[in-house]
Write a protein that holds these residues in place. Structure first.
Motif, PDB file in Angstrom:
ATOM      1  N   ASP A  87      -4.131  -2.501   0.381  1.00 15.15           N
ATOM      2  CA  ASP A  87      -5.455  -2.436  -0.299  1.00 15.15           C
ATOM      3  C   ASP A  87      -5.784  -1.350  -1.323  1.00 15.15           C
ATOM      4  O   ASP A  87      -4.987  -0.589  -1.374  1.00 15.15           O
ATOM      5  N   SER A 122       6.761  -4.010  -2.025  1.00 10.90           N
ATOM      6  CA  SER A 122       5.901  -4.153  -0.704  1.00 10.90           C
ATOM      7  C   SER A 122       4.824  -3.256  -0.759  1.00 10.90           C
ATOM      8  O   SER A 122       4.053  -3.749   0.217  1.00 10.90           O
ATOM      9  N   ARG A 172      -4.274  -5.312 -10.950  1.00 18.12           N
ATOM     10  CA  ARG A 172      -3.878  -4.129  -9.488  1.00 18.12           C
ATOM     11  C   ARG A 172      -3.668  -2.416 -10.339  1.00 18.12           C
ATOM     12  O   ARG A 172      -3.745  -1.891  -9.066  1.00 18.12           O
ATOM     13  N   ALA A 216       2.363  -5.025  -2.513  1.00 21.97           N
ATOM     14  CA  ALA A 216       1.603  -6.299  -3.207  1.00 21.97           C
ATOM     15  C   ALA A 216       0.437  -6.888  -1.599  1.00 21.97           C
ATOM     16  O   ALA A 216      -0.671  -7.214  -2.101  1.00 21.97           O
ATOM     17  N   ASP A 217       0.923  -6.548  -0.472  1.00 17.01           N
ATOM     18  CA  ASP A 217      -0.515  -6.846   0.094  1.00 17.01           C
ATOM     19  C   ASP A 217      -1.430  -5.181   0.745  1.00 17.01           C
ATOM     20  O   ASP A 217      -2.215  -5.005   1.928  1.00 17.01           O
TER      21      ASP A 217
END
Length: 405
Positions: free
Chosen positions: A14, A9, A42, A11-12
């Motif tokens: 910021d 969840s 990331r 992954a999107d």
């Protein structure tokens, strides 16, 4: 092993995602799952070296090498323990959160992942039962919690430790075992041993963790009800929580206890609310000033004010420009040379003879941030007429805070 939904969840989300990794099996598996779910670029990883064991430094370096092999930026954070007396595990845990939060903000990470597992959750449930905890305590660890302005996420609360270790073995990845995890002087270690004897009765880690999840959903509902109540009956005034006294008296005592406990932690920034029995004791004496856990609660007209206890605010360390004072206030401009921030205190009010015209009770002003040069008061930012410096109260609104803590 597939990454859990709580990881996918993100992954999107910021910005970069932080990962706290000690080098043990749980956090090592968390790192590898986070790499699979989010990609190494990331991630930002950090290891806290509490400097309490000689081997800890080498373990942290081993984690650094693992991160380097997988392309994850890594940093070792060092805790200089000021005092080794008392509950050392608790002090180390609180220091770990503070260090990780400071590091996360510097990295631009709004979220940090923690490797607590289903086994940790079950142990926490048993420990809370031993303390006669209420609903919030028996809900054990939340999957998402805010500390020091950073969101800490626990994606592995439904995952057994043995499953993670088997997966790491399949990957050929080693981990370090902290010897304190086998030291029976610690309550959690003894609880872990007791859990093995309860499993034949059906009280295994999966069952206790499932119970905690159900109680957490109930607790979330109670939090929403209290947040709605707080929206209607509380307000934040210059860092104090001001409650409608009549509305508070109409609450069920347990709900009133939760509101007061939450208000106290909101004001002080303490990681945990005061003990329930101590808060319940306050409810019978709010007709006169009471103190608890660095707060002072006092009646004012038809309200109850919950503010910082002046003597505790006065002990807060003076800060350099740009940092948060007393965990609550940030000055909006740099200080002049030789100036510092400290509580106003009685000395400050003595140098501000028209303080009564400010419209705040004396107890609130005593703990307010003030600008000093040695023993001379330069400014009191809480004074709206003093535009030379302003101080911003840097906490969420109280109803929202009730939901997220």
């Amino acid at each position: 092993m597939e990454p859990p939904a709580a990881l996918l969840s993100l992954a999107d989300a910021d910005g970069p995602i932080g990962v706290a990794i000690s080098g043990g099996s749980d956090s090592t598996a968390l790192l590898m799952l986070a790499i699979a779910a989010l990609g190494p670029a990331r991630l930002r990883a950090a290891t806290v070296d509490h400097q309490l064991r000689p081997a800890a430094a080498d373990e942290a370096k081993s984690v650094a090498r693992l991160c380097a092999r997988h392309g994850v930026a890594h940093e070792i954070l060092h805790w200089q323990a000021p005092d080794l007396s008392g509950n050392l595990q608790s002090k180390a845990r609180d220091a770990r959160y503070a260090l990780l939060a400071d590091w996360a903000r510097a990295q631009g990470c709004a979220t940090v992942l923690l490797g607590h597992t289903q086994d940790d959750q079950a142990e926490t449930v048993l420990m809370q039962m031993a303390r006669s905890a209420g609903l919030s305590g028996l809900s054990a660890m939340n999957g998402r919690v805010v500390r020091h302005g950073v969101t800490f996420v626990r994606p592995l609360l439904d995952t057994p430790r043995d499953a993670l270790r088997d997966w790491l073995r399949d990957l050929g990845i080693c981990w370090s075992d902290d010897p304190t995890n086998a030291d029976a002087r610690y309550t959690r270690v003894r609880t872990r041993a007791a859990l093995k004897h309860l499993a034949p009765l059906g009280l295994d880690a999966a069952a206790l963790s499932s119970m905690a999840a159900r109680l957490r959903r109930t607790d979330d509902g109670v939090r929403q009800l209290l947040a709605d109540w707080a929206q209607a009956h509380t307000r934040v005034v210059a860092g104090d929580i001001v409650l409608d006294a009549a509305a508070l008296s109409r609450l069920h005592p347990d709900m009133a206890r939760r509101v007061l406990g939450a208000a106290i932690t909101f004001v002080t920034g303490a990681p945990y609310p005061p003990r329930g029995r101590d808060t319940l004791r306050l409810l019978g004496g709010l007709s006169h000033p009471q103190t608890l856990q660095g707060c002072i609660l006092y009646p004012l007209g038809d309200t109850i004010c919950i503010g910082r206890e002046p003597s505790h605010a006065a002990r807060s360390e003076p800060i350099p420009p740009g940092q948060v004072w007393d965990g609550r206030w940030r000055l909006d401009r740099p200080l002049p040379d030789g100036a510092h921030v400290a509580a106003c205190g009685p000395e400050g009010l003595a140098q501000h003879p028209d303080w009564r015209a400010l419209g705040h009770p004396r107890l609130r002003l005593l703990s307010a941030p003030a600008i000093w040069r040695e023993s001379r008061l330069i400014a009191l930012p809480i004074d709206p007429k003093d535009t030379s410096w302003t101080a911003t109260f840097c906490r969420d609104d109280f109803p929202h805070w009730l939901l997220s803590h």
